[in-house]
Structures are given as structure tokens and as C-alpha cells.
Design a protein around this motif. Structure first.
Motif, short mmCIF file in Angstrom:
data_model
loop_
_atom_site.label_atom_id
_atom_site.label_comp_id
_atom_site.label_asym_id
_atom_site.label_seq_id
_atom_site.Cartn_x
_atom_site.Cartn_y
_atom_site.Cartn_z
N SER A 137 0.81 -1.22 0.00
CA SER A 137 0.00 0.00 0.00
C SER A 137 0.84 1.26 0.00
N GLN A 138 2.01 1.23 0.66
CA GLN A 138 2.80 2.45 0.79
C GLN A 138 3.43 2.89 -0.53
N LEU A 139 3.44 2.00 -1.54
CA LEU A 139 4.05 2.34 -2.82
C LEU A 139 3.04 2.83 -3.85
N THR A 140 1.76 2.63 -3.61
CA THR A 140 0.75 2.92 -4.62
C THR A 140 -0.06 4.16 -4.26
N GLU A 192 1.51 8.84 -7.12
CA GLU A 192 2.60 7.85 -7.26
C GLU A 192 3.17 8.02 -8.66
N ASP A 193 4.49 8.02 -8.78
CA ASP A 193 5.12 8.28 -10.08
C ASP A 193 6.29 7.32 -10.28
N VAL A 196 5.50 1.95 -8.96
CA VAL A 196 4.91 0.64 -9.23
C VAL A 196 5.37 0.11 -10.59
N THR A 197 5.22 0.93 -11.62
CA THR A 197 5.67 0.58 -12.97
C THR A 197 6.42 1.78 -13.55
N PRO A 198 7.68 1.61 -13.92
CA PRO A 198 8.43 2.72 -14.50
C PRO A 198 7.70 3.33 -15.71
N GLY A 199 7.64 4.66 -15.73
CA GLY A 199 7.01 5.35 -16.85
C GLY A 199 5.53 5.64 -16.65
N PHE A 200 4.94 5.11 -15.57
CA PHE A 200 3.52 5.33 -15.31
C PHE A 200 3.33 6.01 -13.96
N ALA A 201 2.32 6.84 -13.89
CA ALA A 201 1.98 7.55 -12.65
C ALA A 201 0.49 7.40 -12.38
N SER A 202 0.09 7.67 -11.13
CA SER A 202 -1.31 7.55 -10.74
C SER A 202 -1.70 8.65 -9.77
N VAL A 227 1.62 13.44 -19.61
CA VAL A 227 0.65 14.22 -18.81
C VAL A 227 1.40 15.28 -18.01
N ASP A 228 1.14 16.54 -18.28
CA ASP A 228 1.82 17.61 -17.55
C ASP A 228 1.12 17.90 -16.23
N ALA A 229 1.69 18.84 -15.46
CA ALA A 229 1.18 19.12 -14.11
C ALA A 229 -0.27 19.60 -14.15
N ARG A 230 -0.60 20.44 -15.10
CA ARG A 230 -1.97 20.96 -15.18
C ARG A 230 -2.95 19.83 -15.46
N ARG A 231 -2.61 18.94 -16.36
CA ARG A 231 -3.48 17.82 -16.69
C ARG A 231 -3.62 16.88 -15.49
N ARG A 232 -2.57 16.71 -14.71
CA ARG A 232 -2.65 15.85 -13.53
C ARG A 232 -3.66 16.42 -12.52
#
Length: 253
Positions: A137-140, A192-193, A196-202, A227-232
Motif C-alpha cells: 500500500s505504501q508504494l501505490t 505515485e510516479d 509501481v511501474t516505471p514510466g507510469f503515474a497515478s 501528462v503535464d502538471a496541469r493535466r494531472r
């Protein structure tokens, strides 16, 4: 709340059960009366009836009352009917339609998150967060959102030392986790950036019950470089809106 004849109502009984369910342990009748604004005599009559039906247990040595086996059977029936999955799936599908990114529902089980539903957006790659998958849980983002909604004492019980936080080759200290959860609470959503999986963020948001306890989390996962900061921020806002909708479906209000 009593009837005109002075007899306790069903509503008052439900208020008592709801209050007891939100506590960490058994409570005194006086506490129930004071907290709910009910006459003490009515509380005692209700507790006696609820105990007779198995919804309440009396602990005579402590002079307190706790939830009984009938209340547990209700909660078990709730779990069997899978309301989070059934009510969450259309909300998740609507979220994916809105943002064009893949999304999932997860729950906290011990120190891990378990993924209940995944909705993949068109032309988006498969993710590791398939149904039934467990991750630390602490990684996601999902796990961080859920942990941030827990009392700090509960988080310490789940992760008492650094050894309990080592997972997937990543070392996280209790102090680092506390800092992440403080940031999550302040921000209003978890992130999370690449952990969990390199290249993917949540980004993720917890759905809490009426007592403020985290029940599940909604998360959106995307390719970090695209995905830039505004889109996040836009994605996080959409996740918040849909988590609110799921909370309304589950608990009303």
C-alpha cells in the motif's frame, strides 16, 4: 428521538448502532445518551432490545456495550453482496469515459491494497493493477489515499518499523511514509510516479464511510511523460468528483 408515547423509535436504535460501529471499542450507555442526545432510560430500553436480538453485547464487568453477532452477520451480508464492486463499476466506467485514462478500485487489506475492478481506457496499455492483484500500500497511489484517511495510530500499527515497509526492493522509513501521508491529506489526493511501474503515474482518492473510515479508493493511471502538471490536477479533480459519487451511492447524503 422517541415516539409521542415515549417509546424508543427504530431511528434511535439505528443511531445507536451507527454510533457504536464508529467506535474503537465498547461504550457506556451514558456515553450513548450524551453523544446522541437521547434520554438515558430510552437508551437502556433500546440496548436491552438490541441485545435480545443479538445486535448488541453487554460487557457487565466494564459496564459497556459492543456490537453483537447479528450486527456482524449484517456486515457479512453486505460484503457478500459486493456493493463496492457493483456500485463502483459504473462510476469507474464513467470516470474512464471522462478522462480517457485507465482507472481502478482498490481496498486496503492489512498493509497491502487489493484491486477489485479495473477499467482500461481504449488504446491504453495493460497495467499491473489487474483484478485480485495485491501490492504494497505504501508504494501505490491507491494505498496512500487509503492510509492517509486512517487514524495515525492505525498506520503505526500496520507499519511499526522500517522492516515492515520494505517491499519490491524499495525501502521506505516510517518518517518518510508519515511525510507522504501528511502531503496527501493536505493535497486532497494521493500520487505515485514510477514506483509501481516505471514510466507510469497515478492519482487516487479514498472513499470514506459516514464515520470517516476509508472503504475503497478510486485511481487513474497514465503515462507520466504524456501528462503535464496541469493535466494531472484535472485528472485528480475528476477522480475526486467520481469518488464523491461513489460515496453517495454507498452511503447516501
Amino acid at each position: 428521538m422517541v415516539t409521542s408515547a415515549g417509546a424508543p423509535t427504530v431511528g434511535a436504535a439505528l443511531r445507536i448502532l451507527s454510533f457504536m460501529a464508529a467506535q474503537q471499542g465498547p461504550v457506556a450507555a451514558a456515553t450513548l445518551a450524551r453523544s446522541l442526545g437521547l434520554p438515558r432510560s430510552s437508551v437502556y430500553r433500546l440496548l436491552a432490545e438490541l441485545a435480545e436480538q443479538g445486535f448488541v453485547l453487554r460487557f457487565p464487568e466494564a459496564h459497556r456495550y459492543g456490537l453483537g453477532i447479528a450486527a456482524f452477520e449484517l456486515s457479512s451480508g453486505y460484503v457478500r453482496q459486493e456493493p463496492v464492486t457493483r456500485l463502483g463499476r459504473p462510476v469507474l466506467a464513467a470516470l474512464v469515459d471522462r478522462v480517457g485514462e485507465s482507472a481502478h478500485l482498490a481496498v486496503l487489506v492489512g498493509g497491502e491494497v487489493v484491486y477489485l475492478v479495473e477499467e482500461r481506457a481504449p488504446r491504453r496499455p495493460a497495467l499491473v493493477t489487474d483484478v485480485g492483484v495485491r501490492l504494497p500500500s505504501q508504494l501505490t497511489a491507491s494505498g496512500r489515499a487509503l492510509l492517509a484517511a486512517l487514524p495515525r495510530e492505525q498506520v503505526r500499527a500496520l507499519f511499526p518499523d522500517a522492516a515492515s515497509l520494505v517491499a519490491r526492493g524499495v525501502e521506505v522509513s516510517p518518517r518518510q511514509l508519515r511525510a507522504v501521508l501528511v502531503e496527501t491529506r493536505a493535497r486532497g489526493y494521493a500520487v505515485e510516479d514510477g514506483e509501481v511501474t516505471p514510466g507510469f503515474a497515478s492519482v487516487a482518492v479514498a472513499v470514506t464511510d459516514r464515520a470517516g473510515w476509508p472503504v475503497t479508493s478510486l485511481a487513474v493511471t497514465f503515462e507520466a511523460a504524456a501528462v503535464d502538471a496541469r493535466r494531472r490536477e484535472e485528472l485528480a479533480a475528476a477522480v475526486r468528483r467520481h469518488s464523491g459519487e461513489l460515496r453517495r451511492r454507498l452511503f447516501g447524503g
